[in-house]
Design an enzyme around this catalytic site. Structure first.
Site, PDB file in Angstrom:
ATOM      1  N   GLU A  18       0.853  -1.198   0.000  1.00  0.00           N
ATOM      2  CA  GLU A  18       0.000   0.000   0.000  1.00  0.00           C
ATOM      3  C   GLU A  18       0.894   1.255   0.000  1.00  0.00           C
ATOM      4  OE1 GLU A  18      -2.039   0.145   3.741  1.00  0.00           O
ATOM      5  OE2 GLU A  18      -3.481   1.663   3.088  1.00  0.00           O
ATOM      6  N   LYS A  59      -9.484   2.524  -1.915  1.00  0.00           N
ATOM      7  CA  LYS A  59      -9.707   1.824  -0.637  1.00  0.00           C
ATOM      8  C   LYS A  59     -11.021   2.283   0.022  1.00  0.00           C
ATOM      9  CE  LYS A  59      -7.108   0.999   3.699  1.00  0.00           C
ATOM     10  NZ  LYS A  59      -5.905   1.452   4.446  1.00  0.00           N
ATOM     11  N   CYS A  84      -5.199  -3.260   2.290  1.00  0.00           N
ATOM     12  CA  CYS A  84      -4.898  -3.319   3.722  1.00  0.00           C
ATOM     13  C   CYS A  84      -6.121  -3.531   4.614  1.00  0.00           C
ATOM     14  CB  CYS A  84      -4.109  -2.082   4.128  1.00  0.00           C
ATOM     15  SG  CYS A  84      -3.166  -2.412   5.652  1.00  0.00           S
ATOM     16  N   VAL A 116      -0.456  -2.594  10.553  1.00  0.00           N
ATOM     17  CA  VAL A 116      -0.023  -2.167  11.877  1.00  0.00           C
ATOM     18  C   VAL A 116      -0.487  -3.193  12.921  1.00  0.00           C
ATOM     19  CG1 VAL A 116      -0.191  -0.319  13.579  1.00  0.00           C
ATOM     20  CG2 VAL A 116      -0.182   0.247  11.144  1.00  0.00           C
TER      21      VAL A 116
HETATM   22  C1  ACM Z   1      -3.975   0.091   7.058  1.00  0.00           C
HETATM   23  O1  ACM Z   1      -5.072  -0.006   6.515  1.00  0.00           O
HETATM   24  N1  ACM Z   1      -2.959   0.672   6.460  1.00  0.00           N
HETATM   25  C2  ACM Z   1      -3.750  -0.481   8.404  1.00  0.00           C
END
Ligand code: ACM
Length: 266
Positions: A42, A112, A145, A172
């Site tokens: 990402e 996203k 992510c 994370v």
């Molecule tokens: C994330 O979506 N970068 C944790």
């Protein structure tokens, strides 16, 4: 068979030139190893830990004409696919995007949907269904992510007949890699998560990029290496078999008529 690779790297919000250089290195390795399908993390062009929207804007680019997109597009010209997370600027807005390039063409961009933590301060969330593209008869789905925490995303991709889900990430929390095994099993799909590593402005990212099979096998899982391209050879047609037992098809056995609550705001 398809050779699917995940690239683990450490994008740096303070060094865009290094990000470009590292991606060039990755593309060179992936080219030499005859990778068909390559996944980058990402926000691979920009790093993650922006301090402000202005910082994100300064590190964003247009897709497919930005410098980062251009080198991906060029790499894809030799009959291969690459998907990468890109900090994208479009019509005055910023998106946390995943762009997919194949055979020298830009096949599409996913914005996203589920923004994590402070991302809402600079990005607009995507408002469209996650993307599935077709390449050489294979169906390739894309998510980014934190979408891992919302099983609806992988389910929609599977309902759109994705054989494999490509998943750029900057993880994370420590749960995703295991959750993606479940996403594979419940949808009978392959997944490929390319995660970043390193500590940026006090936040650490977990690496452990991985590839999983429709049976939930971990075909590959890295540790916390800084710059690494690793791959697995897969038969994507295995994802067309949705039988989880001899009598149970995980797609046909669904009961959408009693899932109405899923589409209501609680
Ligand atoms: C994330 O979506 N970068 C944790």
């Amino acid at each position: 068979m398809l050779r699917v690779a995940v690239a683990q790297m450490e994008p740096n919000v303070d060094d865009m030139a290094a990000n470009l250089l590292n991606v060039k290195k990755i593309l060179k390795i992936a080219g030499k190893e005859e990778v068909d399908l390559l996944v980058l993390p990402e926000l691979a062009n920009s790093g993650y830990m922006f301090a402000s929207r202005d910082e994100a804007l300064a590190r964003s680019e247009a897709i497919p004409n930005g410098s980062f997109s251009t080198i991906l597009l060029e790499w894809s010209q030799e009959g291969r696919v690459v998907v990468a997370g890109i900090c994208e600027t479009k019509e005055g807005n910023l998106y946390n995007s995943a762009a997919i390039f194949a055979d020298g063409e830009h096949l599409g961009t996913y914005h996203k949907i589920h923004l994590f933590d402070r991302e809402n301060e600079w990005f607009l969330p995507g408002n469209e269904e996650p993307l599935v593209v077709e390449w050489k008869g294979h169906k390739i789905g894309v998510m980014v992510c934190f979408d891992w925490a919302f099983p609806e995303v992988a389910r929609i991709l599977a309902l759109k007949r994705a054989d494999i889900i490509l998943h750029p990430a900057n993880l994370v929390l420590p749960y995703c890699q295991n959750a993606m095994i479940t996403r594979s099993i419940e949808n009978r799909v392959f997944t490929a998560t390319a995660n970043r590593v390193g500590t940026e402005r006090g936040v650490s990212f977990s690496g452990m990029s991985q590839i999983t099979s429709p049976k939930g096998e971990v075909l590959l899982r890295l540790q916390e290496e800084k710059l690494r391209v690793a791959w697995a050879d897969i038969d994507p047609s295995l994802a067309r078999d949705k039988m989880i037992t001899r009598r149970n098809d995980v797609m046909k056995d669904r009961r959408p008529s009693i899932y109405g609550r899923l589409s209501r705001v609680t």
